[in-house]
Design a protein around this motif. Structure first.
Motif: not given
Ligand SMILES: NC(=O)c1ccc[n+]([C@@H]2O[C@H](COP(=O)([O-])OP(=O)(O)OC[C@H]3O[C@@H](n4cnc5c(N)ncnc54)[C@H](OP(=O)(O)O)[C@@H]3O)[C@@H](O)[C@H]2O)c1
Length: 254
Positions: A100-115, A128-138, A225-227
């Motif tokens: 909800e804080r990252l309204t400039d991101s098309g991906y996050m806007r789509a997740k808000v629509v889903q929610e 469930v709101h999770a933070t970035q997965f370690f796996e995602f660093f790549k 600290r948005e994330l």
């Protein structure tokens, strides 16, 4: 319980299916690979017969703004409609801390629509709101690479292991619906640049990480600290160093 896991062949979904199975539940993976397509509705009614709970941990094959919005809108609408027909009593979805804080991101806007589709439906739910997965660093490193530099913000992140995301999602799915959102994050806070630099260093990747506060993250410029989840978020235990120690031996290269 019969628990259908939409996206049950993905990174989180496959772990959720395994964990629920280990706890004696009938966990069924549903995705195009198993003949269930939430965009067309193919196979959805059939897989939901007798389901008590549906977990949606699917993701859009394309992260382009219009494609991801179409994915989460159509898929969520179709899943919720099929759940209503089948009498499913609990819809669980995985989303991202700070959507909800990252309204400039098309991906996050789509997740808000889903929610919002989930919140407006009559099906009892838990998000469930999770933070970035370690796996995602790549993938973050790949997306931020310009030449032989990786340009990233100094904003804060509190990443966590996918395995613990899956445990949290599984736990929530077998409990009573929250009709609300629960947050989970990792045990440590890093800057986004330092998070990725540590991962690349552990893998002896030669790319240099450069702090650039103008570098967008999923299309949004981060300011701080948005994330990061709130203080009362659940905390996962696995540290990035502990996760990296295993990943450098057995994981794919960044
Ligand atoms: N990356 C992060 O750091 C992060 C942080 C917090 C939350 N999340 C959320 O976590 C969720 C899961 O992410 P992930 O990395 O585990 O995803 P993933 O590994 O990319 O898996 C995506 C899953 O979605 C399925 N899928 C794709 N199109 C579908 C369709 N039309 N119908 C049904 N299923 C479909 C795929 O099925 P096939 O295998 O058959 O193609 C696959 O099982 C996402 O919703 C994401 O927003 C991610």
């Amino acid at each position: 319980m019969k628990i259908v896991v939409i996206g049950g062949t993905g990174l989180i979904g496959s772990k959720v299916v395994t964990k629920l199975g280990e706890h004696g539940h009938e966990a069924v993976a549903a995705s195009p690979n198993s003949g269930v397509d939430t965009l067309t509705g193919e196979g959805l009614d059939e897989v939901l017969v007798g389901a008590d709970v549906v977990i949606d941990v699917s993701n859009s094959p394309s992260f382009e703004d219009a494609a991801v919005l179409d994915f989460f809108t159509r898929a969520t609408t179709n899943i919720l409609a099929a759940e209503a027909k089948a009498g499913v009593g609990h819809h669980v979805a995985l989303s991202v801390v700070g959507t909800e804080r990252l309204t400039d991101s098309g991906y996050m806007r789509a997740k808000v629509v889903q929610e919002n589709l989930i919140k407006k439906s009559k099906i009892p739910y838990s998000i469930v709101h999770a933070t970035q997965f370690f796996e995602f660093f790549k993938s973050i490193a790949r997306g931020a690479t310009v030449g032989d530099e990786v340009r990233l913000s100094s904003a804060s992140v509190q990443p966590m292991a996918a395995d613990e995301v899956a445990s949290a999602v599984g736990r929530v799915s077998v409990g009573a619906p929250l009709n609300g959102t629960v947050e989970i994050g990792g045990p440590e806070v890093f800057t986004l640049a330092d998070f990725i630099a540590r991962g690349l260093k552990a893998h002896q990747d030669p790319r240099a990480v450069v702090v650039d506060d103008g570098a967008p993250y999923f299309g949004a410029i981060l300011s701080g600290r948005e994330l990061v989840p709130s203080d009362d978020a659940q905390r996962a235990e696995t540290t990035f160093d502990a996760w990296l120690a295993v990943d450098v031996v057995s994981g794919p290269k960044p």
